[in-house]
Design an enzyme around this catalytic site. Structure first.
Site, PDB file in Angstrom:
ATOM      1  N   GLN A 136      -3.042  -5.420   6.022  1.00 38.84           N
ATOM      2  CA  GLN A 136      -2.828  -4.361   7.003  1.00 38.84           C
ATOM      3  C   GLN A 136      -3.682  -4.616   8.250  1.00 38.84           C
ATOM      4  O   GLN A 136      -4.730  -3.991   8.443  1.00 38.84           O
ATOM      5  CB  GLN A 136      -3.176  -2.992   6.394  1.00 38.84           C
ATOM      6  N   ASP A 179      -2.826   9.259  10.244  1.00 38.96           N
ATOM      7  CA  ASP A 179      -3.610   8.556   9.237  1.00 38.96           C
ATOM      8  C   ASP A 179      -4.786   7.816   9.879  1.00 38.96           C
ATOM      9  O   ASP A 179      -4.634   7.172  10.928  1.00 38.96           O
ATOM     10  CB  ASP A 179      -2.687   7.549   8.525  1.00 38.96           C
ATOM     11  N   HIS A 191      -2.618  12.113  -2.548  1.00 33.78           N
ATOM     12  CA  HIS A 191      -2.059  10.851  -3.041  1.00 33.78           C
ATOM     13  C   HIS A 191      -3.116   9.761  -3.188  1.00 33.78           C
ATOM     14  O   HIS A 191      -2.859   8.728  -3.806  1.00 33.78           O
ATOM     15  CB  HIS A 191      -0.983  10.366  -2.072  1.00 33.78           C
ATOM     16  N   ASP A 192      -4.287   9.948  -2.609  1.00 35.21           N
ATOM     17  CA  ASP A 192      -5.363   8.976  -2.708  1.00 35.21           C
ATOM     18  C   ASP A 192      -6.314   9.354  -3.837  1.00 35.21           C
ATOM     19  O   ASP A 192      -6.090  10.321  -4.564  1.00 35.21           O
ATOM     20  CB  ASP A 192      -6.134   8.913  -1.381  1.00 35.21           C
ATOM     21  N   GLU A 216      -6.323  13.003   9.615  1.00 33.65           N
ATOM     22  CA  GLU A 216      -7.070  12.504   8.469  1.00 33.65           C
ATOM     23  C   GLU A 216      -8.297  11.778   9.006  1.00 33.65           C
ATOM     24  O   GLU A 216      -8.199  10.664   9.522  1.00 33.65           O
ATOM     25  CB  GLU A 216      -6.240  11.538   7.626  1.00 33.65           C
ATOM     26  N   TYR A 248     -10.715   5.166  13.385  1.00 34.03           N
ATOM     27  CA  TYR A 248     -10.960   3.728  13.452  1.00 34.03           C
ATOM     28  C   TYR A 248     -10.148   3.002  14.524  1.00 34.03           C
ATOM     29  O   TYR A 248     -10.015   1.784  14.477  1.00 34.03           O
ATOM     30  CB  TYR A 248     -10.636   3.089  12.088  1.00 34.03           C
ATOM     31  N   LEU A 249      -9.616   3.700  15.503  1.00 34.10           N
ATOM     32  CA  LEU A 249      -8.644   3.082  16.407  1.00 34.10           C
ATOM     33  C   LEU A 249      -9.263   2.021  17.321  1.00 34.10           C
ATOM     34  O   LEU A 249      -8.610   1.027  17.641  1.00 34.10           O
ATOM     35  CB  LEU A 249      -7.971   4.162  17.257  1.00 34.10           C
ATOM     36  N   HIS A 285      -3.009   0.671  11.849  1.00 36.04           N
ATOM     37  CA  HIS A 285      -2.661  -0.659  11.382  1.00 36.04           C
ATOM     38  C   HIS A 285      -1.168  -0.723  11.060  1.00 36.04           C
ATOM     39  O   HIS A 285      -0.486   0.300  10.969  1.00 36.04           O
ATOM     40  CB  HIS A 285      -3.467  -1.007  10.125  1.00 36.04           C
ATOM     41  N   ASP A 341       0.847  -1.193   0.000  1.00 35.76           N
ATOM     42  CA  ASP A 341       0.000   0.000   0.000  1.00 35.76           C
ATOM     43  C   ASP A 341       0.883   1.245   0.000  1.00 35.76           C
ATOM     44  O   ASP A 341       0.628   2.214   0.710  1.00 35.76           O
ATOM     45  CB  ASP A 341      -0.944  -0.005   1.208  1.00 35.76           C
ATOM     46  N   ASP A 374      -5.219  -4.408  11.880  1.00 39.33           N
ATOM     47  CA  ASP A 374      -5.397  -3.280  12.795  1.00 39.33           C
ATOM     48  C   ASP A 374      -4.769  -3.571  14.153  1.00 39.33           C
ATOM     49  O   ASP A 374      -4.932  -4.669  14.707  1.00 39.33           O
ATOM     50  CB  ASP A 374      -6.888  -2.991  12.999  1.00 39.33           C
TER      51      ASP A 374
END
Length: 528
Positions: free
Chosen positions: A166, A198, A305-306, A240, A202-203, A101, A58, A168
């Site tokens: 990846q 990043d 970049h995405d 982000e 979602y942690l 992750h 990635d 988590d």
């Protein structure tokens, strides 16, 4: 005044920027060689994409070690030399901090998956079943069918919000939380000025929720901020969090969480406004954006970049954007578009400038993506989002002046419209009428007008819908930003009783009305 609220950020992909040792990959040697260019451009802070050891499934966001440099880029000493050279030019640098992750090649995960009784088993999220957390969306809908991946070694499933390569990290484990602070300390002690964090929503995971924006996540992010404030008070955290503004604003906390947060929903609406010649979507999303604490700032951008994400629009709007900006399905990925700014604008210089003008005059700290300042193209034939991560085009020399190597990590853009022979830094620096000079002039003008960073925003509503016009006001300083979203001239009567000068063109006269050309713009400063 906090430096980050007025800064111009420049997102830089090291592999793509400049190859200093001739191996076909950008590196820290090459970056140091190009710092004079970034200083000339007016960059205040470099945001460096992941430079850590990684299998690059990635593009570096799959980290295999947090305490080193990928060998393609150099050594840790190279990194430190580069930080020092950046600071010598009065520029700051922040690094990507990918903490949600790791790579499945990371030693932590290798140990975690070795056995159910491994001492590092609970560094990741494991389950005997893939039925947990059923209310959670899949982010990479093109490639993943589940957020769980089966591990044959132990016969259990591990959790991943992105690619299955990846896994988590488990933030319920205090050792993981402590390790993240150690990682931060390691890089801050090497002199960097903060982190772009990043995928922060979602942690943590909790059953019966969508596992996004949880209170536990905010509690830990506040701990990260306390660590920064206590030990590195001039460093910053940039979030982000691809969420709606009412959710993202929570990541500022009470000024005790992130210093900056990206404003994702504004970005696609700038493109939508231009495509429809209608400012409504931009006005509405900013009206739906809550106020933020003093000393914080939105991070705004046109591309990165995405993919150009379309998560934060309606299904009808997404279909419209896909049809308008990516008619070829190959130009799409996930819920977005994998194209650069200039191709999205059809190479139309007027539209490219107009988009930059809106970026620099609307609220927020602008974040430029490397190469967009010269109008670089893309290569959708490349895998995933790599088509917007091609080598920087420095000159018309072989390999666009990026590298002396025969084989590059990715081919340079070589088409008739955006090819390096005609789109490159050297040619545009020698042409005072070029896009590069225009963008640089906007940057320098914005720096001279702090109202564009911290001023209030007031729309001019009594104008045709294709007029995106507004005041920015701070104390005695006022700027009237005028933008024409249509392909026909637009006449605008200026407010009575105000005298104006043109902030971008000192030689221009401003009368009682102005006529904007098709896709034209003006920055008018009130004269006292």
């Amino acid at each position: 005044m906090s430096w980050h609220t007025h800064a111009i950020f420049y997102e830089l992909y090291l592999r793509a920027f400049a190859d200093g040792n001739g191996d076909g990959h950008g590196d820290f040697i090459g970056l140091r060689d190009k710092l004079d260019y970034l200083e000339w451009l007016g960059v205040d802070c470099i945001w460096l994409l992941p430079m850590y050891p990684s299998p690059l499934k990635d593009d570096g966001y799959d980290i295999a070690s947090y305490y080193g440099i990928h060998p393609d880029y150099g050594l840790l000493e190279d990194f430190k030399m580069t930080v020092d050279a950046i600071h010598e030019r009065g520029i700051k640098i922040i690094a990507d901090l990918v903490i949600n992750h790791t790579s499945d090649q990371h030693p932590w995960f290798q140990e975690s998956r070795r056995s159910k009784t491994s001492p590092m088993r609970d560094w990741y999220v494991w389950s005997p079943t893939d039925e947990r957390y059923q209310d959670v969306r899949i982010i990479f809908v093109d490639t993943e069918t589940s957020n769980w991946a089966y591990d044959e070694t132990t016969g259990e499933y591990y959790w991943h919000r992105f690619y299955s390569s990846q896994p988590d990290l488990n933030f319920d484990n205090p050792k993981v939380r402590e390790e993240v602070l150690r990682i931060m300390k390691f890089w801050l002690d090497l002199g960097i000025d903060g982190f772009r964090a990043d995928a922060v929503p979602y942690l943590f995971e909790r059953e019966g929720t969508n596992c996004e924006n949880l209170p536990e996540t905010h509690d830990y992010l506040k701990q990260m901020r306390r660590f920064i404030d206590t030990h590195y008070p001039n460093a910053i955290l940039l979030a982000e969090a691809n969420q709606w503004p009412r959710d993202v604003v929570d990541y500022f906390g009470d000024g005790d969480e992130f210093h900056l947060c990206f404003h994702f929903p504004v970005m696609p609406r700038l493109y939508m406004a231009l495509a429809k010649a209608d400012r409504t979507s931009v006005v509405d999303i900013l009206a739906d954006t809550p106020p933020i604490p003093k000393g914080t700032q939105w991070g705004t951008f046109l591309r990165n970049h995405d993919e150009l994400t379309l998560e934060m629009v309606t299904e009808e709007e997404r279909q419209f954007m896909w049809a308008y900006y990516s008619p070829d399905p190959k130009q799409r990925i996930n819920l977005g578009i994998r194209r650069r700014l200039a191709p999205l604008m059809g190479g139309d210089r007027r539209k490219i400038e107009l988009m930059h003008s809106m970026l620099f005059t609307l609220p927020g700290a602008p974040v430029l993506y490397y190469g967009d300042e010269i109008g670089m193209g893309d290569n959708i034939a490349l895998f995933d989002r790599n088509g917007v991560r091609t080598p920087m085009q420095w000159s018309g020399a072989p390999n666009a002046g990026f590298s002396s190597a025969k084989d590059l990590y990715a081919p340079v853009i070589d088409d008739a419209t955006f090819g390096y022979q005609r789109v490159n830094v050297a040619a545009q620096r020698n042409d005072p009428t070029s896009l590069l000079h225009t963008v640089r002039h906007m940057i320098m003008t914005r720096k001279a007008l702090p109202v564009l960073a911290d001023g209030d925003l007031d729309w001019l509503h009594d104008l045709p819908k294709h007029a995106l016009c507004f005041w920015r006001t701070s104390g005695e300083q006022r700027v009237l930003a005028l933008h024409n979203l249509a392909d026909a001239p637009l006449e605008i009567a200026l407010p009575d009783g105000a005298a104006f000068s043109d902030a971008l063109d000192a030689t221009a006269t401003v009368d009682s009305s102005v006529t904007l050309s098709a896709y034209g713009y003006r920055w008018l400063q009130t004269r006292t």
